[in-house]
Design a protein around this motif. Structure first.
Motif, PDB file in Angstrom:
ATOM      1  N   LYS A 308       0.829  -1.211   0.000  1.00 15.11           N
ATOM      2  CA  LYS A 308       0.000   0.000   0.000  1.00 15.11           C
ATOM      3  C   LYS A 308       0.865   1.264   0.000  1.00 15.11           C
ATOM      4  CE  LYS A 308      -2.308  -1.470   3.694  1.00 15.11           C
ATOM      5  NZ  LYS A 308      -1.897  -2.889   3.785  1.00 15.11           N
ATOM      6  N   THR A 309       2.054   1.174   0.626  1.00 22.35           N
ATOM      7  CA  THR A 309       2.894   2.367   0.738  1.00 22.35           C
ATOM      8  C   THR A 309       3.278   2.915  -0.630  1.00 22.35           C
ATOM      9  OG1 THR A 309       3.805   1.213   2.642  1.00 22.35           O
ATOM     10  CG2 THR A 309       4.832   3.286   2.054  1.00 22.35           C
ATOM     11  N   HIS A 339       7.793   5.153   7.073  1.00 22.92           N
ATOM     12  CA  HIS A 339       7.241   5.736   5.851  1.00 22.92           C
ATOM     13  C   HIS A 339       8.146   6.851   5.348  1.00 22.92           C
ATOM     14  CE1 HIS A 339       3.746   3.367   5.636  1.00 22.92           C
ATOM     15  NE2 HIS A 339       3.005   3.984   6.537  1.00 22.92           N
ATOM     16  N   ASP A 403      -2.972   6.085   7.100  1.00 26.80           N
ATOM     17  CA  ASP A 403      -2.582   4.679   7.088  1.00 26.80           C
ATOM     18  C   ASP A 403      -3.214   3.984   8.285  1.00 26.80           C
ATOM     19  OD1 ASP A 403      -1.342   2.403   6.222  1.00 26.80           O
ATOM     20  OD2 ASP A 403       0.622   2.896   7.041  1.00 26.80           O
ATOM     21  N   GLU A 404      -3.665   2.774   8.079  1.00 28.47           N
ATOM     22  CA  GLU A 404      -4.284   1.977   9.143  1.00 28.47           C
ATOM     23  C   GLU A 404      -5.386   2.783   9.813  1.00 28.47           C
ATOM     24  OE1 GLU A 404      -3.399  -0.994   9.026  1.00 28.47           O
ATOM     25  OE2 GLU A 404      -1.396  -0.939   8.143  1.00 28.47           O
ATOM     26  N   GLY A 560       2.629  -2.309  10.188  1.00 28.25           N
ATOM     27  CA  GLY A 560       3.384  -1.743   9.089  1.00 28.25           C
ATOM     28  C   GLY A 560       4.901  -1.835   9.084  1.00 28.25           C
TER      29      GLY A 560
HETATM   30 MG    MG Z   1       1.558  -0.420   5.621  1.00 32.24          MG
END
Ligand code: MG
Ligand code: ADP
Length: 697
Positions: A308-309, A339, A403-404, A560
């Motif tokens: 997804k990143t 990230h 994210d999440e 993650g």
């Molecule tokens: Mg992730």
């Protein structure tokens, strides 16, 4: 009946009822109850049968039962806590009552042979079944076996200061009023017909007070026509409130962002791999949204490790090339830093300015980071909750990536929309590894569009999962030793202790010491939430670079974290964690090409239910299947995390049981939106009342 003179039930304040003064009304507002209509729609979540006397011999643990029995013996016991134990019996058996709070008069009232009627929940005791603190009254004669008028007793959601009997009395009054002044039938007559109920009023009266001779199984399963009729209306209201939000978003203005192959190529050129077909498809879906001049509201679902990143980075690059700023929010500092590392590696060579905004920064660093955002010196900021602070503002924020998303609350997510100096509303991209079941997607997340990354990058080997008792911890340590000798890297995850990060850290420290002693030659690092962020970062980096071989961690590494060469994971006390959470944790391994292993090191007194839960993980690595099972075993409130903190999502509807209604909800909802907008508002008001903001995550 003169309906124009009588106020509607929605206009009738609770203080109009007997027993409700201003103060109690205030207390009831904690349950979002403000008027008589709110009370009618405060539906019981279960029932108990107090209508018939049960014989002691027929009782099972967990039953809530009404019993009539004779007092046999009374005894004060001095165990860990002083208690009064009263044995009573009927023709079929004997049972023990236990009181921890009692006075002499109470004790003396239990004369041998006296007949007592009692009600309570059966629990296991030292010598058979017991009831703690039953409700009781002494009676002269056994009750007659048949009572035509008998009702089941509803059990309601409560808050501090409101008891079951008290709210029951209020609901009874509300039902009386219901007979004088029925609530509006907002749905057409055909809906009542479809569900085989006569009227909404009748359905409500039934649900609050079902006759004891009802088909109880059907009622307990939520399958009674009255419940189904209301479940439909509830799902419809959820659908409508989110559709309304969707429509509102279309009226807002956002910067149009173009995404195309030429623009993305410089990023893709640097990667050692090709994007998967699923990643390409999803970025195309995002591209279509970003081109629009109203905000994108899109959720990307993709199992752990699906990449997804990279998708987020592509969208961010496009936004920056359109002259916009981007904010990426992650639930933990470790994740935000990771990230930042990936984004820096991918985007800095392209001349993009990145910055980090997390809680650990000094005041001075924060001020400087904020100034760079407001001055548009920073193109992409990556951060945690620190980004939600009021003083964080942007010159031109065009894209928010979360994210999440299940880790964030409603208000937090909304707060990011209003951080823009420009009048434009940023596009929103939310990413999650937790799949959203169809019912929730179509009702409670109906404002969002969905994309799914349904493919893992090639070359991953499946993770082998085993569940082993803690008693064999030494064997596992030996296996860790062997793995490290083979050159593999290992995560050892220690359980969260209650909600205490301090205790969890202590626990991880013990394991760390144990491992260091047992495996002196293997370099081991410890990481937990109590460490200074710089320390955390440094230890994480040491593991990532392969200097340390074993990383002992609390669940801080849950989401993650990406260390592709780690291939063994030990999870202690997995029974304390949710399945979805375990799946996320396990997803930290199995990212490289070596075969990976996950050991669930459970306590030695694992229950049957606990075993079944862990078996789900042994059998499957499919995040969607696991999430469904998790939901089945826990209920949607927990599943959705903070969004419904302390609160079930639905009052009568059930995401799985009522999924068959979804097409009808959709069809009927659309026709209401087009033909009866005033009804839409009334339905939203009825089901959400003052909670409308809350409904909109
Ligand atoms: Mg992730
Ligand atoms: P998640 O979806 O769980 O957030 P990540 O974005 O962290 O997953 O990606 C997991 C790992 O897979 C990372 O190391 C990432 O660089 C790598 N990755 C992403 N896309 C691909 C791809 N198309 N091919 C190979 N590896 C990929």
């Amino acid at each position: 009946m003169n309906s124009s003179a009588a106020p509607s039930l929605a206009q009738l304040p609770l203080t109009a009822l007997h027993g409700v003064g201003a103060k109690f009304a205030e207390t009831l507002s904690k349950l979002d109850l403000y008027n008589v209509q709110d009370l009618l729609f405060h539906l019981p979540f279960r029932y108990v049968d107090r209508s018939r006397v049960r014989s002691i011999g027929s009782l099972r643990m967990g039953d809530m039962a009404l019993i009539e029995a004779r007092v046999l013996t009374t005894q004060v016991q001095f165990g860990r806590r002083r208690s009064l134990s009263v044995k009573v019996e009927d023709d079929s058996g004997l049972i023990n009552l236990r009181f921890f709070h009692f006075n002499a008069a109470q004790k003396n009232s239990f004369d041998q042979g006296r007949l007592v009627r009692l009600f309570g929940e059966l629990r296991p005791g030292s010598s058979g079944l017991e009831i703690y603190h039953p409700e009781f009254e002494f009676i002269d004669a056994p009750s007659s076996p048949h009572d035509e008028e008998a009702k089941l007793t509803p059990i309601y959601n409560l808050c501090d200061g409101v008891s079951q009997p008290r709210i029951r009395k209020l609901c009874e009054q509300a039902i009386e009023l219901l007979h004088l002044q029925a609530p509006d039938e907002l749905l057409g007559e055909q809906v009542n017909q479809h569900f085989a109920v006569n009227s909404l009023a009748q359905a409500l009266a039934f649900i609050h007070s079902p006759p004891a001779d009802t088909n109880q199984q059907q009622l307990f399963d939520g399958e009674h026509p009255a419940q189904q009729r209301l479940a439909f209306e509830e799902l419809l209201a959820h659908y409508l409130v989110h559709q309304r939000q969707r429509a509102a978003a279309r009226e807002e203005h956002s910067p149009s962002i173009s995404v195309n192959a030429t623009l993305l190529q410089p990023l893709l050129d640097q990667l050692p791999f090709e994007p998967t077909a699923a990643q390409k498809r999803v970025i195309n879906e995002i591209a279509k949204d970003l081109k629009q001049s109203h905000p994108m509201l899109r959720m990307v679902q993709g199992d752990v490790g699906s990449g997804k990143t990279l998708v987020a980075a592509m969208a961010a690059l496009a936004a920056v090339r359109s002259g916009q700023q981007v904010a990426l929010v992650a639930p933990t500092e470790i994740l935000a830093e990771q990230h930042l590392r990936s984004f820096k590696q991918w985007l800095e060579p392209l001349g993009i300015q990145l910055d980090l905004l997390v809680g650990k920064l000094t005041a001075k660093q924060k001020t400087s980071a904020n100034a760079k955002l407001l001055g548009h010196e920073t193109d992409i900021v990556i951060g945690t909750h620190a980004l939600f602070q009021d003083n964080v503002r942007f010159r031109s924020l065009g894209l928010v990536i979360i994210d999440e998303q299940h880790r964030f609350g409603v208000a937090q997510r909304l707060s990011l929309r209003d951080k823009n100096d420009s009048l434009l509303v940023p596009h929103q991209l939310v990413m999650t590894a937790t799949p959203i079941p169809r019912t929730l997607a179509m009702t409670s997340y109906a404002e969002l569009d969905f994309s799914i990354i349904d493919e893992l990058p090639p070359g991953r080997t499946p993770i082998q999962t085993v569940a082993i008792s803690q008693k064999r911890k030494n064997d596992i340590i030996e296996r860790v030793d062997a793995a490290v000798t083979e050159g593999r890297q290992v995560y050892w995850v220690c359980p969260l202790i209650e909600e205490s990060e301090t205790l969890s850290a202590a626990n991880a420290e013990t394991t760390y010491a144990e491992l260091k002693e047992a495996l002196p030659h293997a370099k081991c690092e410890l990481i937990h939430g109590r460490l200074k962020p710089a320390e955390k970062e440094q230890r994480m980096a040491s593991f990532k670079q392969g200097h340390s071989r074993i990383l002992v961690a609390t669940t801080v590494i849950e989401v993650g974290v990406d260390v592709p060469q780690a291939s063994v994971m030990i999870i202690e006390n997995p029974e304390r964690l949710g399945l979805a959470q375990l799946h996320q944790l396990r997803g930290r391994v199995g990212r490289g090409s070596t075969a990976s292993h996950c050991v669930l090191l459970h306590g030695d007194k694992l229950s049957q239910h606990g075993k079944q839960r862990l078996a789900v993980l042994r059998e499957s690595s499919d995040g969607f299947y696991i999430a469904e099972k998790d939901l089945e075993m826990r209920g949607p409130g927990e599943f959705l995390g903070k969004r419904q903190a302390g609160d079930m999502l639905y009052r009568v509807a059930h995401h799985e049981r009522d999924a068959h209604m979804l097409d009808l909800v959709h069809e009927y909802g659309q026709s209401l939106i087009q033909q009866q907008p005033e009804t839409v508002e009334k339905l939203i008001q009825r089901w959400f009342g003052q909670r409308q903001d809350y409904a909109l995550a």
